[in-house]
Design an enzyme around this catalytic site. Structure first.
Site, PDB file in Angstrom:
ATOM      1  N   SER A 216      13.536 -41.193  -6.593  1.00  9.78           N
ATOM      2  CA  SER A 216      12.284 -40.451  -6.419  1.00  9.78           C
ATOM      3  C   SER A 216      12.210 -40.095  -4.942  1.00  9.78           C
ATOM      4  CB  SER A 216      11.085 -41.309  -6.813  1.00  9.78           C
ATOM      5  OG  SER A 216       9.910 -40.563  -6.665  1.00  9.78           O
TER       6      SER A 216
ATOM      7  N   ARG B 275      -3.560   2.887   8.506  1.00  7.00           N
ATOM      8  CA  ARG B 275      -3.862   1.597   7.873  1.00  7.00           C
ATOM      9  C   ARG B 275      -2.617   0.739   7.797  1.00  7.00           C
ATOM     10  NH1 ARG B 275      -7.168   5.049   4.459  1.00  7.00           N
ATOM     11  NH2 ARG B 275      -9.302   4.260   4.293  1.00  7.00           N
TER      12      ARG B 275
ATOM     13  N   GLY C 153      -8.434  -7.288   4.619  1.00  9.49           N
ATOM     14  CA  GLY C 153      -9.276  -7.508   5.799  1.00  9.49           C
ATOM     15  C   GLY C 153      -8.598  -8.221   6.944  1.00  9.49           C
TER      16      GLY C 153
ATOM     17  N   GLU D 160      13.732 -41.745   0.998  1.00 12.31           N
ATOM     18  CA  GLU D 160      12.761 -41.313   2.013  1.00 12.31           C
ATOM     19  C   GLU D 160      13.281 -41.518   3.432  1.00 12.31           C
ATOM     20  OE1 GLU D 160       9.216 -43.749   1.446  1.00 12.31           O
ATOM     21  OE2 GLU D 160      10.456 -45.241   0.440  1.00 12.31           O
TER      22      GLU D 160
ATOM     23  N   MET E 117      -5.810  -7.261   8.673  1.00 14.67           N
ATOM     24  CA  MET E 117      -5.256  -6.400   9.717  1.00 14.67           C
ATOM     25  C   MET E 117      -6.152  -5.180   9.902  1.00 14.67           C
ATOM     26  SD  MET E 117      -1.204  -6.904   9.056  1.00 14.67           S
ATOM     27  CE  MET E 117      -1.337  -6.615   7.314  1.00 14.67           C
TER      28      MET E 117
ATOM     29  N   LYS F 253       0.833  -1.203   0.000  1.00 16.91           N
ATOM     30  CA  LYS F 253       0.000   0.000   0.000  1.00 16.91           C
ATOM     31  C   LYS F 253       0.869   1.254   0.000  1.00 16.91           C
ATOM     32  CE  LYS F 253      -3.788  -0.429   2.232  1.00 16.91           C
ATOM     33  NZ  LYS F 253      -4.750  -0.624   3.326  1.00 16.91           N
TER      34      LYS F 253
ATOM     35  N   ARG G  43      -3.810  -1.252  -6.036  1.00 15.96           N
ATOM     36  CA  ARG G  43      -2.993  -2.474  -5.928  1.00 15.96           C
ATOM     37  C   ARG G  43      -3.416  -3.401  -7.047  1.00 15.96           C
ATOM     38  NH1 ARG G  43      -5.854  -4.399  -0.312  1.00 15.96           N
ATOM     39  NH2 ARG G  43      -7.921  -4.796  -1.129  1.00 15.96           N
TER      40      ARG G  43
ATOM     41  N   ARG H 111       1.160 -46.693  -6.459  1.00  6.99           N
ATOM     42  CA  ARG H 111       1.275 -47.399  -5.177  1.00  6.99           C
ATOM     43  C   ARG H 111       0.572 -48.750  -5.313  1.00  6.99           C
ATOM     44  NH1 ARG H 111      -0.028 -41.512  -3.129  1.00  6.99           N
ATOM     45  NH2 ARG H 111      -1.400 -41.793  -4.901  1.00  6.99           N
TER      46      ARG H 111
ATOM     47  N   TYR I 233      11.794 -34.034 -12.637  1.00  7.79           N
ATOM     48  CA  TYR I 233      10.339 -33.897 -12.642  1.00  7.79           C
ATOM     49  C   TYR I 233       9.795 -33.774 -11.221  1.00  7.79           C
ATOM     50  CZ  TYR I 233      10.128 -38.866 -11.315  1.00  7.79           C
ATOM     51  OH  TYR I 233      10.281 -40.058 -10.652  1.00  7.79           O
TER      52      TYR I 233
ATOM     53  N   CYS J 258       7.875 -37.314  -5.347  1.00  3.04           N
ATOM     54  CA  CYS J 258       6.534 -37.886  -5.504  1.00  3.04           C
ATOM     55  C   CYS J 258       5.704 -37.810  -4.235  1.00  3.04           C
ATOM     56  CB  CYS J 258       6.628 -39.335  -5.978  1.00  3.04           C
ATOM     57  SG  CYS J 258       7.407 -40.430  -4.782  1.00  3.04           S
TER      58      CYS J 258
ATOM     59  N   HIS K 189     -16.213  -8.029   2.183  1.00  2.00           N
ATOM     60  CA  HIS K 189     -15.178  -8.946   2.693  1.00  2.00           C
ATOM     61  C   HIS K 189     -15.365 -10.356   2.132  1.00  2.00           C
ATOM     62  CE1 HIS K 189     -13.675 -11.911   5.664  1.00  2.00           C
ATOM     63  NE2 HIS K 189     -12.625 -11.108   5.677  1.00  2.00           N
TER      64      HIS K 189
END
Length: 874
Positions: free
Chosen positions: A764, A92, A101, A745, A103, A22, A336, A561, A851, A831, A454
């Protein structure tokens, strides 16, 4: 002396991190010569220092604030507390990320018993002066001192009742003087001191309140939902007041340069004459559409249209603007980049490229990846919608389809969500305290408020369907009832459906249909695919999941899986037979029954993926998950399997582990029972051969061995897998490339990744378990204590939702580097659930993964996030 306070004339748009969004935009509007009421910004660094100093504002900062007040008074030609021409300001918040909304705001600061008379004399409007003073006392008491707003509302309601009127505007100056006196009496009764008369004391207390509001519960929830760090802090903007409530040539409003719901290129907004900004946003009065301002005040409207275009051209984006008209003169209070729905974001991005305002790379950054979620879920079925009858109509505030059951409070909505219900939150009007209830709801219905209320703004930001200002229904939050125009009364738990695109409300559940990627969505996804370099795969356990993944643009399956396939009714008996087997021969006989079933599953997935890579994980969970625990279920299973109850119960008890997630599972099962891995490897390879022969497509199966922590462990299982794979290929007389890799993992696997890569052809990263084992807590139990960690700012977000890049991320990055050192062409993927989280996708791009893999419905989100990563790193 370090600078903590900047006049609007000293900043610009590049200083967002210091001045907040702001403050930076107010400075930028000042710089380009727009009519902005002047003032100053107290920086985000001052907020950080406030917390470092034990929630106190240092003398150094107070001194700089006082200097800035003096300069602003000089610009305005007014002084704080002046009986002739008093100076009033608004205070503000303004964080660097927009948090609508979340704060607090204080208006009319500087009013006291003397200044109010000065305003009355100066404006020749005592009613306006005392209305402003009563608003200020209430706002200051509520926001700054914590006195409940409802207590003040009760005084105001009593004044209206005593006079026999319904509207605030029907009270005159004398009535409002009495209200002010009663407000001050209430303040003294609640706090034991008189209402402060020194404007500078009022200001410092208000600044503290804004800093405190950075850490209020709703702001903390909003930050966690929107990935905003608590370390950023908020700036505070102190701005000369201009008044929209001084008379009929005054007004206030909120407008967007394009429609934030659809993206259509037209000025969109609302205003109220003789009102303050809070009246528009709070939904207390129903505002007028911005277009009608052309009739009310044509010159002001023309000036506003020109300013709106100037701002959109300047920022190259749709703007959300707040304005006030005082005495027929237009002032801009804020601009904004506007919050918008996902369809609007896509349309605006495509249109701005077509208009030559943005490049494709710039345009994709205008669409937040997380927003796409709202487009990837079902919409109302056209036939079902046609057959349904609307029972009421409100304002279409945020598009989409929502069907669920009614709840009237945020708390009840959250509790219902935990029970697995689909919720539509129905409120008179929402307030920032409702944020958690709004987040868990399929849709939001309010009886009051406009398209800039709001409820509307927050719902659009969340991508949640919203119908606002539905005055045709009567919502009673105390009795938890909703009365429809036809007299019917709906209660908590009744079915309701909302159409956020038309504003229609239906007192029934309406069938939905799957989403499709077409139009602007398809265009933006095409740009994202051109730009990104990292692949996106999907986690899919069935041909249906795989087909959905392909439809959403997945480039392969990153995780199938196999255990999910064993729970089907026709298979669970065979898996249980295998578990209770006493010999290898018995186990192999049971597994032989599962082999054709598994092969059929894999054939379906390979066919759906049409030659794209498919990674299949061998059996991972501990065996106890497949057997019953209740006594009656054990007895029934014993009869079914031809065993005594005692025999079966002993076997099941033998499977019990104190910590099964770190127990006999993953590759450890295959080390103990190699025949399980052998059966699964055969099913995978036979399926691949069959599909390749049947379709002519090249199939490259990727077999993943889970929970590995040691090279020799991986080699032990891999040797069985490779032996079976080669056997299948030889039996069928075909050649086929296949890969054997592992999930990383366990922290030890990440530390030993250079060794493990000697055998693994791909890694992975299973970040669910890696997070669990790195933090040392169970994701099933962490919910019991994580809230305390958020409240005490130990963690800012759930590490199972958003990857812990500092700790777990360091392990992933280390393992990726070590793996590449040993095997430069190693494929690297992720994954876990994190694969669809935009910030995690960007992190994975930055550390060089091949990936990410996520649920099918998050594939487009990951595709766009991967493109963002490329643009942000240029």
């Amino acid at each position: 002396m370090y600078k903590y306070v900047y006049m609007f004339s000293e900043g610009d748009a590049t200083m967002r991190n210091l001045l907040g969004g702001k403050g930076a935009n107010l400075a930028e509007m000042t710089k380009i010569g727009l009519p902005v009421p002047q003032g100053f910004t107290i920086t985000t660094e001052a907020c950080t220092k406030y917390y470092e100093d034990g929630q106190t504002i240092s003398d150094e900062i107070i001194e700089q604030i006082n200097e800035a007040i003096a300069k602003t008074e000089e610009i305005a030609g007014k002084k704080f507390g002046d009986p002739e021409n008093p100076f009033l300001v608004s205070v503000r918040s303004g964080a660097r990320a927009s948090m609508p909304g979340m704060m607090d705001t204080i208006l009319n600061l500087g009013l006291n018993d003397i200044a109010v008379e000065g305003v009355a004399n100066k404006t020749q409007n005592p009613r306006f002066a005392y209305d402003s003073y009563r608003r200020f006392i209430q706002m200051f008491s509520d926001v700054v001192m914590g006195v409940e707003k409802a207590k003040f509302e009760a005084i105001l309601d009593a004044a209206k009742e005593a006079k026999g009127v319904k509207q605030d505007t029907e009270l005159d100056a004398e009535d409002l003087k009495a209200v002010v006196a009663n407000y001050k009496e209430l303040y003294k009764k609640e706090l034991g001191v008189e209402f402060p008369q020194d404007a500078k004391v009022q200001l410092i207390e208000a600044v503290k309140a804004v800093f405190r509001s950075w850490d209020n519960p709703r702001a903390i929830v909003y930050r966690r939902l929107n990935d905003i760090p608590s370390s950023w802090g908020t700036a505070v903007n102190v701005q000369s007041m201009v008044f929209g409530n001084m008379g009929d040539d005054c007004g206030t409003g909120v407008a967007f340069t394009r429609d934030p719901a659809t993206g259509e290129k037209r000025l969109y907004g609302e205003y109220l004459m003789n009102a303050q900004g809070e009246d528009v946003v709070a939904g207390i009065r129903t505002p007028q559409p911005i277009s009608s301002l052309s009739e009310t005040m044509p010159e002001v409207y023309e000036q506003f249209v020109n300013i709106a275009q100037t701002l959109e051209d300047h920022y190259s984006d749709m703007q959300d603007m707040e304005f006030t008209i005082e005495g027929g003169k237009l002032f801009m209070l804020q601009t904004r980049n506007g919050k918008r729905t996902a369809p609007a974001a896509l349309k605006i991005a495509v249109d701005l490229v077509a208009e030559g305002r943005l490049t494709k790379e710039q345009a994709i950054l205008k669409v937040e990846p997380g927003q796409l979620d709202s487009l990837l879920h079902p919409q109302f079925d056209a036939a079902a919608l046609k057959a349904a009858k609307a029972v009421a109509k409100g304002l279409p505030a945020s598009p989409g389809a929502a069907s669920g059951v009614i709840y009237f409070t945020a708390e009840d909505a959250v509790a219902a969500k935990e029970r697995g219900e689909k919720i539509v939150l129905c409120r008179q009007e929402t307030s920032p305290e409702d944020i958690e209830g709004m987040h868990v709801s399929e849709g939001i219905l309010t009886a009051r408020g406009g398209r800039t209320s709001h409820a509307a703004v927050v719902a659009r930001g969340m991508g949640t369907c919203c119908v606002a200002g539905c005055g045709e229904v009567i919502i009673n939050e105390e009795t938890k009832t909703m009365t429809l125009p036809d007299g019917r009364v709906l209660v908590e738990g009744d079915a309701i459906s909302l159409d956020g695109s038309t504003g229609n409300v239906y007192a029934e559940s309406i069938k939905t249909v799957e989403a499709q990627i077409t139009g602007d969505f398809e265009t933006v996804m095409g740009w994202a695919d051109e730009i990104r370099t990292m692949q996106v795969r999907a986690n899919a356990d069935s041909p249906e999941d795989a087909a959905q993944a392909v439809a959403f643009g997945a480039q392969g399956i990153g995780l199938t899986r196999t255990e999910h396939m064993f729970f089907a009714e026709d298979r669970i008996a065979a898996i249980r037979e295998m578990i209770v087997s006493k010999t290898v021969e018995q186990r192999e006989n049971a597994l032989a029954k599962l082999l054709p079933m598994q092969r059929g599953d894999f054939e379906g997935i390979f066919k759906a993926m049409k030659g794209l890579p498919v990674t299949i994980r061998l059996l991972d969970p501990p065996l106890h998950e497949f057997v019953p625990t209740a006594e009656e279920d054990i007895k029934a299973l014993a009869v079914e399997m031809g065993l005594t109850y005692e025999e079966l119960k002993t076997t099941i008890e033998g499977l019990h582990e104190f910590n099964p997630m770190m127990g006999h599972r993953g590759c450890r099962l295959a080390v103990t029972y190699p025949e399980i891995a052998k059966m699964q490897a055969r099913a995978i390879m036979e399926a691949a051969v069959n599909v390749q022969k049947g379709t002519g497509e090249t199939i490259v199966p990727e077999i993943m061995i889970p929970l590995v922590g040691e090279l020799k462990e991986l080699k032990f299982v891999k040797d069985y897998v490779v032996a079976v794979a080669e056997e299948v290929l030889k039996e069928n007389g075909v050649e086929m490339e296949y890969k054997v890799g592992t999930m990383i993992e366990i922290p030890r696997a990440a530390l030993m990744a250079d060794e493990i890569a000697k055998e693994a052809e791909f890694f992975s990263f299973g970040t669910n378990d890696l997070t669990q084992m790195t933090f040392g807590f169970s994701r099933d139990d962490a919910g019991k204590f994580l809230d305390a960690y958020y409240d005490n700012k130990i963690y800012e977000s759930d590490p199972f939702q958003k990857l812990d890049q500092e700790g777990v991320g360091k392990l992933v990055e280390m393992a990726a580097k070590l793996g590449k050192q040993t095997r430069p062409n190693i494929k690297l993927g992720i994954c876990g659930e994190h694969g669809g989280d935009p910030s995690t996708v960007i992190f994975c791009h930055n550390i060089g993964l091949t990936y990410v893999s996520c649920s099918p419905f998050r594939v487009p989100i990951a595709r766009l996030a991967a493109a963002h990563a490329v643009v942000l790193n240029k």
